[in-house]
Design an enzyme around this catalytic site. Sequence first.
Site, PDB file in Angstrom:
ATOM      1  N   GLU B  59      15.214 -45.286  41.319  1.00 37.86           N
ATOM      2  CA  GLU B  59      15.814 -46.481  41.915  1.00 37.86           C
ATOM      3  C   GLU B  59      15.499 -47.650  40.982  1.00 37.86           C
ATOM      4  O   GLU B  59      14.330 -47.944  40.717  1.00 37.86           O
ATOM      5  CB  GLU B  59      15.186 -46.730  43.298  1.00 37.86           C
ATOM      6  CG  GLU B  59      15.755 -47.888  44.053  1.00 37.86           C
ATOM      7  CD  GLU B  59      15.001 -48.143  45.380  1.00 37.86           C
ATOM      8  OE1 GLU B  59      14.013 -47.418  45.660  1.00 37.86           O
ATOM      9  OE2 GLU B  59      15.389 -49.061  46.103  1.00 37.86           O
ATOM     10  N   ASP B  70      11.526 -57.273  50.161  1.00 42.13           N
ATOM     11  CA  ASP B  70      10.469 -56.639  49.382  1.00 42.13           C
ATOM     12  C   ASP B  70       9.103 -57.248  49.633  1.00 42.13           C
ATOM     13  O   ASP B  70       8.972 -58.450  49.848  1.00 42.13           O
ATOM     14  CB  ASP B  70      10.809 -56.734  47.885  1.00 42.13           C
ATOM     15  CG  ASP B  70      11.942 -55.797  47.505  1.00 42.13           C
ATOM     16  OD1 ASP B  70      11.759 -54.580  47.696  1.00 42.13           O
ATOM     17  OD2 ASP B  70      12.996 -56.285  47.061  1.00 42.13           O
TER      18      ASP B  70
END
Lengths: 288, 288, 439, 439
Positions: B59, B70
Site C-alpha cells: 500500500e 491516520d
Amino acid sequence: MSRPHSSNPITTNDIDKKLAAKTPKPLHLMTHIVAGYPSVEVNLQTALIMEKTGVDFIEVQIPFSDPLADGPTIMRANHRALAAGMTPEKSFTFIKTLSQTVSMPIIVMTYYNIPFKVGIDNFLSAATQAGVSGMIIPDIPYDATEPYLELIKNYPVYPIFVVSPQITSLRLKKIASIAQGFIYTTLRIGITGSKTTLPPESLDQFARLKQTLSIPIAAGFGLSAPEQLNSLIHHANIAVIGSKLLDIIENHPSNINGRKNALTDLETFLTECNQTILQSNKTPKSHP
Amino acid sequence: MSRPHSSNPITTNDIDKKLAAKTPKPLHLMTHIVAGYPSVEVNLQTALIMEKTGVDFIEVQIPFSDPLADGPTIMRANHRALAAGMTPEKSFTFIKTLSQTVSMPIIVMTYYNIPFKVGIDNFLSAATQAGVSGMIIPDIPYDATEPYLELIKNYPVYPIFVVSPQITSLRLKKIASIAQGFIYTTLRIGITGSKTTLPPESLDQFARLKQTLSIPIAAGFGLSAPEQLNSLIHHANIAVIGSKLLDIIENHPSNINGRKNALTDLETFLTECNQTILQSNKTPKSHP
Amino acid sequence: MNLTNENHFMTQITATTKNPTQSPLQAEENTAREHYFGKYGGRYVPELLIPALDELEKAYTEAKQSPTFKKKLEQLLRDFGGRPTPLIYAENLSNHLGHAKIYLKNEGLLHTGAHKLNNAIGQALLTKQMGKTEVIAETGAGQHGLATAAICAKLNLRCKIFMGTLDIKRQYPNVYNMKLMGAEIIPVADGNCTLKDAVNAAMKYWIEHLATSHYLIGSALGPAPFPRIVRDFQAIIGTETRKTILEREKRLPSHVVACAGGGSNALGMFTAFLTDANVELIAVEAGGSDTTPGNHAARMLKPDIGIAQGYKSFFLQNPDGQLMDTHSISAGLDYPGIAPELAYFAEQGRIQFLRASDDDCLTGYKLLSLHEGIVPALETAHAISKLPHIVNHIKKNTQQEALIIVNLSGRGDKDLFIAAPHINPDDWTQFLKTHLPKT
Amino acid sequence: MNLTNENHFMTQITATTKNPTQSPLQAEENTAREHYFGKYGGRYVPELLIPALDELEKAYTEAKQSPTFKKKLEQLLRDFGGRPTPLIYAENLSNHLGHAKIYLKNEGLLHTGAHKLNNAIGQALLTKQMGKTEVIAETGAGQHGLATAAICAKLNLRCKIFMGTLDIKRQYPNVYNMKLMGAEIIPVADGNCTLKDAVNAAMKYWIEHLATSHYLIGSALGPAPFPRIVRDFQAIIGTETRKTILEREKRLPSHVVACAGGGSNALGMFTAFLTDANVELIAVEAGGSDTTPGNHAARMLKPDIGIAQGYKSFFLQNPDGQLMDTHSISAGLDYPGIAPELAYFAEQGRIQFLRASDDDCLTGYKLLSLHEGIVPALETAHAISKLPHIVNHIKKNTQQEALIIVNLSGRGDKDLFIAAPHINPDDWTQFLKTHLPKT
Ligand SMILES: Cc1ncc(COP(=O)(O)O)c(C=O)c1O
Ligand SMILES: Cc1ncc(COP(=O)(O)O)c(C=O)c1O
C-alpha cells in the site's frame, strides 16, 4: 486688631498680639515646617532662621499618613518624617522646645484623625502645654458634627479655618462667626500672567472676604519668587509660604554640606521676602 | 476467489489474481509505505525487503497535508515526505518504478483532495499507467456525490472501501454491491488482554462482515508483535501492517548506519510475520 | 425589504436558511442533499465516522423538536452565557465616519468573551442528550476551547481540548483558564502544530472513542451535520439583532458586517438577514501581512475548491491539493478552510468578502477602543477596520444614511500578549520582566 | 420575611436604605445628618471641596428625579454594560457542599468585567449633567479605572486615571487597556504608591480643577454624597437579584454573600435585602497572609474608628492614627478603609463579617472554576471561599435547606499575572520568557 470672641474664655492670644503689634507691617509672614522632616534638629535650625529673617508666624505640621490637602512636596515630607519615626507625641515635645526658643506664635497644622485618635482633649492639652497659639485642621469643616469645635473653646488655642474662594456667602458668614485669630484662604497667583499683581478674580475674592470678615486674612498661594509678595500687600494680612521652603530643603542632598547649603539658601530666600515686604511699605502701590 | 463485477469492464486484476493464487496462504499480508518517506530510495529498498519476506500487497500512500484518518506516525511521515518535496506526480513516477521492480499488487492510498485537485481522470490515468491495482481513499464514503466513484469504473483500478465495525447493515450492503478486490475493515486487537486470540466483539464483527460480503476482507489493526497475526487467521484474508513498519524506520537515527539497521530490523520483523502465518498453517487452531 | 418576517427567526434553534436553491432542512429526511450548501459541504470522512455523524444528526433533529431541550438551551444561554447580548449604537464611531449609523452587537459580553459559547452550550447539551460523557474539541486561539471547557465544567462532562503545541505556547492564558476549569489539554505536535493539526488529531481521537465522546466542532465547518448545527446554534446572534434593530430603528440595516475565520460568527449574524434582499452582508477575512501564499488566511482572494477536514469548500492550498500554511495576527482567523455555507453564499453573490491586513486589524482595534470604550478581539477588529472603506463606498453610491451593524464577536482581553508588543512594546517588555522570578 | 415588597426596589436610582435610625434620603433637604450612616460617613474634607460636593449632591438629587437621566442610565447599563446580568444556579457547587442551594449573580459579565461599571456609568452621566468635561478617578487593581476609561470614551469625557506607580507595574494589562480607550494614566509616586495614595492625589487634583473635573470615586466611600451615590448606582445588583430569585425560587435567600474591599459590590447587593430581616448578609474581607498588622486588609478584625480620605469609618491604623499598610493577594480588596455604611451595619449587627486569607482565596478561585466553569476575580474568590464554612454553620444550626446568593463581583481574566504564578509557576515563567524579545 484683636477682637472680642464671646464664645472663647481667653480673649487674646499671641496671634492677636502679633497682628496688633505697634510696628506696622504691610504683610505678615507665616512659614511652614513639617515636624520631623528632615529631623527635629533641622526643624529647629530652620525655625531660628525664620525668626531671624523676620517671619511672624510659624506653622508646624504634625505629620499624617494621608495629608489630603497637601501638594506633593509637603506630602513627601509627611511620609519621610513618619518613616523616620515621628509621632504626635514627639511632635509636641519638639513644639514645646520650639516655643521656648522662638517668640513667633506657633500654629499647629494636622489632619483630624490625629486628634481624633489621640483624643481631642489630650491633643488640645498637649498643644496648650507646648505653647501652641492656633490650630489648623483642614479636613474638618466648621459644620462637621465633631466635638473638636466645641472642645477647643476650652483651650487658649485658636481654631484657624481654611476657606476657599468658591465658598458660599452663607458658609463664610457662619465661619466668620466662630473663627479666631485669622482666616486662611487659599488662592493661586503667579500662575496667570503677571507675577506681581493679582488677577481680577483674586481681587474680587479678597473684596468678598473683607466684606464679610472683620478678622485678618492669611493667604496661601503657590509662591515661587519673593517679589510676588507685593501683590498681596493691602489685600491679605498674612502671606503663607509652604512648599517653596520644603523645596529648598528637599532639593539639596541630605549630607551636612548639602544641609548647610539648604539652610543658607533658605535664609537668603526669607531675607528677600522680608525685604520685599518692608520695601513695599516705603513705596506705596496704587491699589483700590 | 475472483468474482464477476458487473459494473466494471475489467473483471480481474492483480489483486484478484493474488488472492486466488494456487499456493494456499491462510493470511495475506499488506504492508504500508508513504511515498517519499524517508526517501523514494528507501521506499524502494523497503519494498524489495517486503517482497523478499513474503508480503503480498503493498500500500503506497501519496502524502497529504491533512491525513485525517491516520495516526501520529503515518501523519508525521506524510508531513516529512511533503517537506522533502514529495508531490503526487513524483509519487506516480516512483510507483511506476516500483511496479516494474516488484510483483506485489500496488494499492494507492491517499486523501480525496489530491485526485480532486489534480483532476480525477488525470489521477486515475496516472495510477493506471503506473501499474496501480487498487485505490483507497478513506475520506470519500461510497455515497458521496462525487464523480470519482463513477469514473474509476473506467480504469483497471479497484476502489477499495474502508468500513468500520459500527457500520449499519444497510450501508454495508450498499458498499458490498460496488466494492472490488477486497474490503478493508479497521479493528483493534492486542489492546485488550490476549494477544493471539480475538476478543468476542471482533469475532462478532467478522461474522457480520462475512455474512454480508462475498469479497475478501482486509483487516487493519494496531499490530505490535508478529504472533498477533495468528488471531486473524480464518477471520480475515489480508492483514494490513502500517504504523509498526514506520515506527521501525522512524526510531532509527536517519544516518546511513541507522537506516541500514532499520532495514535489517524491518526484514527481521517481516520474516517473523510471514513465518508466523506459514507455521499456523501447519498447526491448525481451534476456531469456531 | 421585508420588515415583518421576524417571527420566522424568533427561535434560534429552528431558524433555517431560506435560500432559493436549497429546500428547508427537514428533520425527518436525512438526504445527502441536505448535507450540502450548493456544492459545498458534504461528509468527506472515513466510513468509521458515519455512524457517529448519523447519531449526531438524529440527536439534533430530536433536540430541535424537544421543548425540554429548547428550555435547557435557553436557560443556559441566559444564566450561564449572559444572553441576550446588547446591541449598542456606536455614536462616536458613527460621527467620526459620517453618513452612517453604526451599531455593534456585543458578543464579547458573553461568558468566556466570545460568540463561541453559543455553539458550545448547544452541542454540550446534545452530548448529554446522546448519553455521552466526554467532549473533545479543537482550539487555535483558545476561545472555542475556553467556551467548551466552561460549559463542560457546568454540565459535568469530561473535557479534552486538542491544541497545537505552538498555539499552547502562544495562547497560554486560555490554556491556563481551561485547566482551571478542569479540562485536559492534549498537545498536538503534528504538522505546523496549530489549529488545522488540532482538528486532525481531535478527529482521530473521536474515531477511536465514538461511543463515549462527542467532538464539539467550534466553527460552521467539518462534515455534515456540523456546519448546520453550529450555524443554527449561532443564529441567535442575528435573531436577537434583527429584532432589536427593528425595535430601535424601525428599519432593517443596510449593511451587516462580520469577520470570518471558520465562519461561525458571520453565519450566526447573517442567517437572520439572508432573505432580506436589501441587507448587504459583508464578511471580512484575514489579509495577514501580504497576499503572498502563506502570509494570509484570505480564502476568497482566489477561491479554490478543495476537500479536507471532512468538507468541501474553499481552501488555501497549493496546486497539488496540499493545504497551505496561513498567517494572521489574530489566531482565530488563521485557518485555511471556510464554512461551506459561506462558500455557497459567496458563489451566489449574497455575501461579499473583504480583506483586512494585520495592520488594518490593529487600526480597527485602536479605533473601536478609543471611540467606543470597547476593546475588541483582534478577529473582530478585522471587521471594524473595514468600516471606513464601507462607509466611503456608501457615500459615493447612495444618498440615504446607511445603517450598519457589526458583529462584535469577542472582547480583546485574550489578545494582550499579541497586541501589546505592537502597541506599546517597551512598556510591555518591562512589565513582563518584572513578572519573571528573580534568579 | 417579606416577599412582596420588591416594588420598593424596582428602580435602583431611587432605592433608599430604610434603616430605623436614619430618615430616608430626602432630595430637597441636604442636612448634615444625611451625610452620615449612624456615626459613620460625613464630609471630612477641606472647605475648598464643599462647593463641589454640594454641586454633586444637587446634581444627583436632580438626576434622581429626572426621567431623562433615568432613561439614559438604563440605556447605557443595558447597551454598554450588558445589564441585566444573569443569576445562575450553581448546581455543582451546591451538590458539592450539600444542604444549600447556591446562586451566583454574575457581575463579571458586565463590560470591563466587574460591577465597577454600574457606578462609573452613573457618575459619568452626572458629570455630563453638571456640564463638566473631565473625569478623574483613582484605581488600584485597575478595574474601576478600566470601567471609568470605558464610559468616558463612550461619553466623550476627558479621562485621567490616578494610579500608584507600584500598581501601574503590577496591573499593566489594565493600564494598557485604559490607554487604548484614550485615558491618561497619572502615576502617583507618593506613600506606598498604591490605591490610598492614588486617592490622595486624585483628591488634590480635583481641588485644583473643580470647575471642569468630576472625581469619580470607585467605591461607596469618600466624603458625602459619594457613599450614597455609589451605593445607589450599585444597588441595581441587589434589585435585579431580589426580583429574579423570587421568580425562580418563590422565596428570599437565607444568606447573601459578597466580598468587601471598599464595599461597593457588597452594598450594591445587600441594599435590596436590608429590610428583609431573615436574610443574613455576609461580607468577606481580605485576611491576607496572616493577622499581623500590615499583612491583611481586614478592617473588622479589630474595628477601629478613624477619619481619613474624607470620611469616618473603620480604618486599619496605628495607635497614633496613621493609616497602615495593607496586604491582600487581590488588589481590589487591599485598602485600609471601608464604606461607612458597612461600618454602620456592622455595628448594628445587620451585616456579618468574615475573613478569607490569600490561601482561602486561591482555594475559592479553583473551586468555582472547576465546579461551575466560571473563573472568578480574586476579590470574588474571597466570598466563594467562605461558602463551605457558611454551609457547615448552617448544617449545624438549621434543618431547612439554605438558599445562598453570592455576588460574583468580577471575572478572573484580570488576575492572570497574580494567580498563574501560584497555580502553575513553571508553565507561567516559561510562557513569559517566550514573550520576551530575543536579545
Ligand atoms: C472573537 C472571535 N471572533 C471570530 C473568530 C473566528 O471564528 P468564526 O469565523 O468561526 O466566527 C474567533 C475564533 O476563535 C474568535 O475567537
Ligand atoms: C471584581 C471586584 N470585586 C470587588 C472589588 C472590591 O471593591 P468593592 O468592595 O468596592 O466592591 C473590586 C475592586 O477593584 C473588584 O474589581
